[in-house]
Scaffold this active site. Structure first.
Site, PDB file in Angstrom:
ATOM      1  N   ARG A   1     -33.857  19.078  -8.649  1.00  0.00           N
ATOM      2  CA  ARG A   1     -34.346  20.353  -9.192  1.00  0.00           C
ATOM      3  C   ARG A   1     -35.679  20.195  -9.927  1.00  0.00           C
ATOM      4  O   ARG A   1     -35.842  19.327 -10.752  1.00  0.00           O
ATOM      5  CB  ARG A   1     -33.310  20.929 -10.158  1.00  0.00           C
ATOM      6  CG  ARG A   1     -33.802  22.196 -10.856  1.00  0.00           C
ATOM      7  CD  ARG A   1     -32.674  22.956 -11.470  1.00  0.00           C
ATOM      8  NE  ARG A   1     -32.165  22.338 -12.683  1.00  0.00           N
ATOM      9  CZ  ARG A   1     -31.176  22.862 -13.408  1.00  0.00           C
ATOM     10  NH1 ARG A   1     -30.589  23.973 -13.026  1.00  0.00           N
ATOM     11  NH2 ARG A   1     -30.769  22.260 -14.495  1.00  0.00           N
TER      12      ARG A   1
ATOM     13  N   ARG B   1     -24.679  16.012 -19.494  1.00  0.00           N
ATOM     14  CA  ARG B   1     -24.543  17.470 -19.533  1.00  0.00           C
ATOM     15  C   ARG B   1     -23.301  17.922 -18.769  1.00  0.00           C
ATOM     16  O   ARG B   1     -22.618  18.863 -19.163  1.00  0.00           O
ATOM     17  CB  ARG B   1     -25.799  18.138 -18.970  1.00  0.00           C
ATOM     18  CG  ARG B   1     -26.971  18.012 -19.952  1.00  0.00           C
ATOM     19  CD  ARG B   1     -28.295  18.303 -19.304  1.00  0.00           C
ATOM     20  NE  ARG B   1     -28.375  19.638 -18.777  1.00  0.00           N
ATOM     21  CZ  ARG B   1     -28.976  19.968 -17.647  1.00  0.00           C
ATOM     22  NH1 ARG B   1     -29.544  19.034 -16.906  1.00  0.00           N
ATOM     23  NH2 ARG B   1     -29.006  21.201 -17.246  1.00  0.00           N
TER      24      ARG B   1
ATOM     25  N   LYS C   1     -26.563  29.229 -11.267  1.00  0.00           N
ATOM     26  CA  LYS C   1     -26.523  30.425 -12.128  1.00  0.00           C
ATOM     27  C   LYS C   1     -27.915  31.056 -12.237  1.00  0.00           C
ATOM     28  O   LYS C   1     -28.068  32.263 -12.086  1.00  0.00           O
ATOM     29  CB  LYS C   1     -26.037  30.064 -13.546  1.00  0.00           C
ATOM     30  CG  LYS C   1     -24.656  29.449 -13.611  1.00  0.00           C
ATOM     31  CD  LYS C   1     -24.185  29.276 -15.046  1.00  0.00           C
ATOM     32  CE  LYS C   1     -25.011  28.320 -15.877  1.00  0.00           C
ATOM     33  NZ  LYS C   1     -25.025  26.915 -15.399  1.00  0.00           N
TER      34      LYS C   1
ATOM     35  N   ARG D   1     -21.138  29.071 -23.881  1.00  0.00           N
ATOM     36  CA  ARG D   1     -20.817  27.737 -23.367  1.00  0.00           C
ATOM     37  C   ARG D   1     -19.699  27.074 -24.167  1.00  0.00           C
ATOM     38  O   ARG D   1     -19.300  25.952 -23.855  1.00  0.00           O
ATOM     39  CB  ARG D   1     -22.056  26.853 -23.460  1.00  0.00           C
ATOM     40  CG  ARG D   1     -22.770  26.597 -22.130  1.00  0.00           C
ATOM     41  CD  ARG D   1     -24.038  25.877 -22.488  1.00  0.00           C
ATOM     42  NE  ARG D   1     -24.652  25.071 -21.500  1.00  0.00           N
ATOM     43  CZ  ARG D   1     -25.729  25.452 -20.807  1.00  0.00           C
ATOM     44  NH1 ARG D   1     -26.201  26.654 -20.911  1.00  0.00           N
ATOM     45  NH2 ARG D   1     -26.303  24.602 -19.996  1.00  0.00           N
TER      46      ARG D   1
ATOM     47  N   ARG E   1     -37.274  18.932 -15.285  1.00  0.00           N
ATOM     48  CA  ARG E   1     -36.830  18.997 -16.673  1.00  0.00           C
ATOM     49  C   ARG E   1     -36.416  17.609 -17.142  1.00  0.00           C
ATOM     50  O   ARG E   1     -35.720  16.906 -16.424  1.00  0.00           O
ATOM     51  CB  ARG E   1     -35.628  19.954 -16.788  1.00  0.00           C
ATOM     52  CG  ARG E   1     -36.028  21.404 -16.733  1.00  0.00           C
ATOM     53  CD  ARG E   1     -34.850  22.318 -16.631  1.00  0.00           C
ATOM     54  NE  ARG E   1     -33.714  21.936 -17.463  1.00  0.00           N
ATOM     55  CZ  ARG E   1     -32.605  22.673 -17.567  1.00  0.00           C
ATOM     56  NH1 ARG E   1     -32.504  23.808 -16.897  1.00  0.00           N
ATOM     57  NH2 ARG E   1     -31.610  22.276 -18.325  1.00  0.00           N
TER      58      ARG E   1
END
Ligand code: AMP
Length: 224
Positions: free
Chosen positions: A133, A177, A19, A94, A166
């Site tokens: 990531r 998550r 996204k 969300r 992160r």
């Protein structure tokens, strides 16, 4: 600008679906503001604000920040002048509660969501991507250190900022998550499908191919 020409897009998809990557590209291409709720929370944390401290306690566990706080923050951001022509929402809404609050707030201003672009990616692929990531501490641009590494090690191609992983992208929190996504966010797919706004795009193609599909959908106005 005539409000009927406004384009309000939602990018829907799991953490790691792409996204953020696509929102940055679409925002540049369409000249729309990019609003990423996760980035807003990370900025609040970096500034040491009370809101940042509250958000951190949820984010580090992989849980959603309560709706009331999140909705207020995002709706506030949507009132900025750079959203006059519309915006791209990335990571918001969300939950069903957030989606309903957004619809209500927009309806009061005679506005509506134009399209919801659902970027679909399999669970295994999501976990793989999240573990690879790294993001820029300064401008939040995401990198995949294996498949889309920065030109200079540990530095952002766009602004030269420091890249970091992160804390919520570590395997345990990433799994949490994804579980939260399946339980709390997936119902939005049906919500927007029923509203005739949902368009699905295959998120396992190359970044360029996904972007091309998204642009095609937006230009055709499908789901709008
Ligand atoms: P993201 O950068 O979109 O992956 O978001 C990182 C974290 O910020 C999430 O795991 C949540 O803790 C929090 N967050 C971001 N967006 C929302 C939202 N719309 N509702 C609740 N929490 C959110």
């Amino acid at each position: 600008m005539n409000k009927h020409k406004q384009l309000h897009l939602i990018l829907l998809g799991a953490p790691g679906a792409g996204k953020g990557t696509q929102a940055v590209r679409l925002s540049a291409k369409l000249g729309l503001a990019h609003i990423a709720s996760g980035d807003l929370f990370r900025q609040e944390q970096a500034s040491g604000s009370e809101l940042g401290k509250v958000a951190k306690s949820y984010m580090e566990k992989g849980l959603l920040v309560p709706d009331e706080i999140t909705v207020k923050m995002v709706l506030g951001r949507m009132r900025n002048p750079d959203c006059e022509g519309g915006c791209i929402l990335d990571g918001f809404p969300r939950t069903l509660e957030q989606a309903r609050s957004l619809d209500e707030a927009m309806a009061k201003e005679d506005k509506k969501i134009s399209q919801v672009l659902y970027i679909k990616v399999s669970n295994e692929e999501l976990l793989r991507r999240l573990s690879q990531r790294w993001i820029c501490r300064n401008c939040q641009a995401p990198y995949n250190v294996v498949e889309m590494p920065p030109k200079a090690h540990g530095r952002c191609d766009h602004c030269g900022g420091e890249l970091y992983q992160r804390p919520d992208d570590t395997e345990e929190t990433a799994r949490k998550r994804l579980e939260v996504y399946f339980n709390q966010t997936m119902p939005l797919i049906e919500y927007y499908r029923k509203a005739g706004k949902l368009v699905e795009v295959d998120g396992e193609q190359s970044i360029d191919a996904v972007e091309k599909d998204l642009v095609k959908v937006i230009e055709s106005g499908a789901g709008a």
